[in-house]
Write a protein that holds these residues in place. Structure first.
Motif, PDB file in Angstrom:
ATOM      1  N   LEU A  85      -3.457   3.156   7.983  1.00  0.00           N
ATOM      2  CA  LEU A  85      -3.984   4.228   7.142  1.00  0.00           C
ATOM      3  C   LEU A  85      -3.893   5.577   7.836  1.00  0.00           C
ATOM      4  O   LEU A  85      -3.754   6.605   7.166  1.00  0.00           O
TER       5      LEU A  85
ATOM      6  N   SER B 201     -10.271  -2.100   6.102  1.00  0.00           N
ATOM      7  CA  SER B 201      -9.026  -1.329   6.090  1.00  0.00           C
ATOM      8  C   SER B 201      -7.969  -2.025   5.242  1.00  0.00           C
ATOM      9  O   SER B 201      -7.167  -1.368   4.567  1.00  0.00           O
TER      10      SER B 201
ATOM     11  N   ARG C 132      -5.982  -0.215   2.268  1.00  0.00           N
ATOM     12  CA  ARG C 132      -4.524  -0.100   2.284  1.00  0.00           C
ATOM     13  C   ARG C 132      -3.932  -0.497   0.935  1.00  0.00           C
ATOM     14  O   ARG C 132      -3.013   0.147   0.419  1.00  0.00           O
TER      15      ARG C 132
ATOM     16  N   LEU D 181       1.096   4.142   6.618  1.00  0.00           N
ATOM     17  CA  LEU D 181       1.289   3.746   5.232  1.00  0.00           C
ATOM     18  C   LEU D 181       1.629   4.949   4.351  1.00  0.00           C
ATOM     19  O   LEU D 181       0.974   5.991   4.427  1.00  0.00           O
TER      20      LEU D 181
END
Length: 304
Positions: free
Chosen positions: A62, A157, A161, A210
């Motif tokens: 991230l 997370s 994502r 990402l």
């Protein structure tokens, strides 16, 4: 450094990708304990996700290490962010040595804070129970923070994502507790902004970070001088003008006139306005950007 070593550190342990609300519970506890003990609120995080080396399974992140450190400082008052390379030494370090030799001797930890699922040391044999027991033996403080939920979902997370990869930015930000962030140096582009009447910033995504779902987002851009501006940001390959495969984030900055090339800019993503689309002409693209600019102004007006 001498002052910090003399005062000791209260250290949060984890990878902290995205610095979401679950991480925030650890970081708030670190700040409270540091204030009570007259210590430096700190965090230890790895520059590379351990799974990338252990499982040979690259995981898109991230946030870059620099963004993680900045988020911890800005939102939670963490003064000392220790970025540790996850290398062969770290991968093979015994879990107890990680506590006694690394955290206590090298970084003068007087109190440690970790999440309920934190594992560390060789083969991940260190766990919250062993961490708490060792801290008691050493006579230093320790807090294990339980999982944090939002809307009945455990904040992670991994879940965030998935949201960002699907373009669900508003829900992702709900779990992050702050806008999704990309910081990088402004690069030269094809000067599309000049043709459309908007100054632009072209940011590349750091390796391993990402990329959100392709499309156009309502954003806020923070400049080096501390000022911020609204921006209409296209994430993708700019099919109307490029027809290539290089992915970047191009922000059309509203109510701004100036040259930002070479500056470090922080871009905050708030809402996906539409998917990426190829227009038959630059004029039609310009009209669409103007419409997206109106949407962006309306979004931030309502948010205020």
């Amino acid at each position: 450094m001498e002052e910090r070593e003399q005062k000791g550190r209260v250290i949060a342990l984890g990878f902290f990708d995205g610095v979401h609300l679950g991480h925030g519970a650890l970081l708030r506890r670190v700040r409270e304990a540091a204030q009570a003990e007259g210590a430096v609120p700190s965090a230890v995080t790895f520059t590379t996700h351990p799974e990338n080396l252990i499982l040979h399974n690259p995981m898109p992140l991230l946030s870059s290490p620099a963004d993680r450190a900045d988020l911890m400082r800005r939102y939670y008052g963490i003064r000392d962010v220790i970025l540790v390379p996850f290398d062969e030494r770290m991968m093979h370090m015994h879990w107890r040595d990680f506590i006694t030799e690394y955290l206590v001797k090298e970084y003068h930890a007087v109190h440690l804070v970790a999440g309920h699922d934190f594992h560390f040391g060789y083969k991940g044999e260190g766990n919250p129970r062993r961490l708490a027991e060792t801290c008691r033996e050493l006579g230093i403080g320790c807090d294990i923070i339980p999982k944090v939920e939002e809307d009945g979902i455990t904040i992670s997370s991994t879940y965030i994502r998935t949201l960002i990869a699907q373009g669900e930015m508003e829900r992702a930000n709900l779990f992050l507790g702050h806008p999704h962030t990309l910081t990088n140096t402004v690069r030269h582009g094809k000067r599309l902004g000049s043709a459309l009447g908007f100054p632009t910033v072209n940011l590349q995504f750091p390796a391993g970070v990402l990329v959100p779902a392709f499309g156009v987002y309502a954003c806020r851009v923070w400049l080096e001088n501390g000022e911020s501006r609204m921006a209409v940001t296209n994430v993708g390959t700019r099919p109307t003008v490029d027809d290539g495969d290089r992915v970047n984030a191009e922000g059309f900055i509203l109510d701004f006139d100036g040259d930002l090339y070479g500056q470090s800019v922080r871009m905050e993503f708030y809402k996906r306005l539409r998917g990426e689309k190829k227009f038959p002409s630059l004029e039609e693209l310009r009209r669409e950007v103007m419409r997206n600019a109106d949407e962006t102004r309306a979004f931030f007006a309502e948010a205020r």
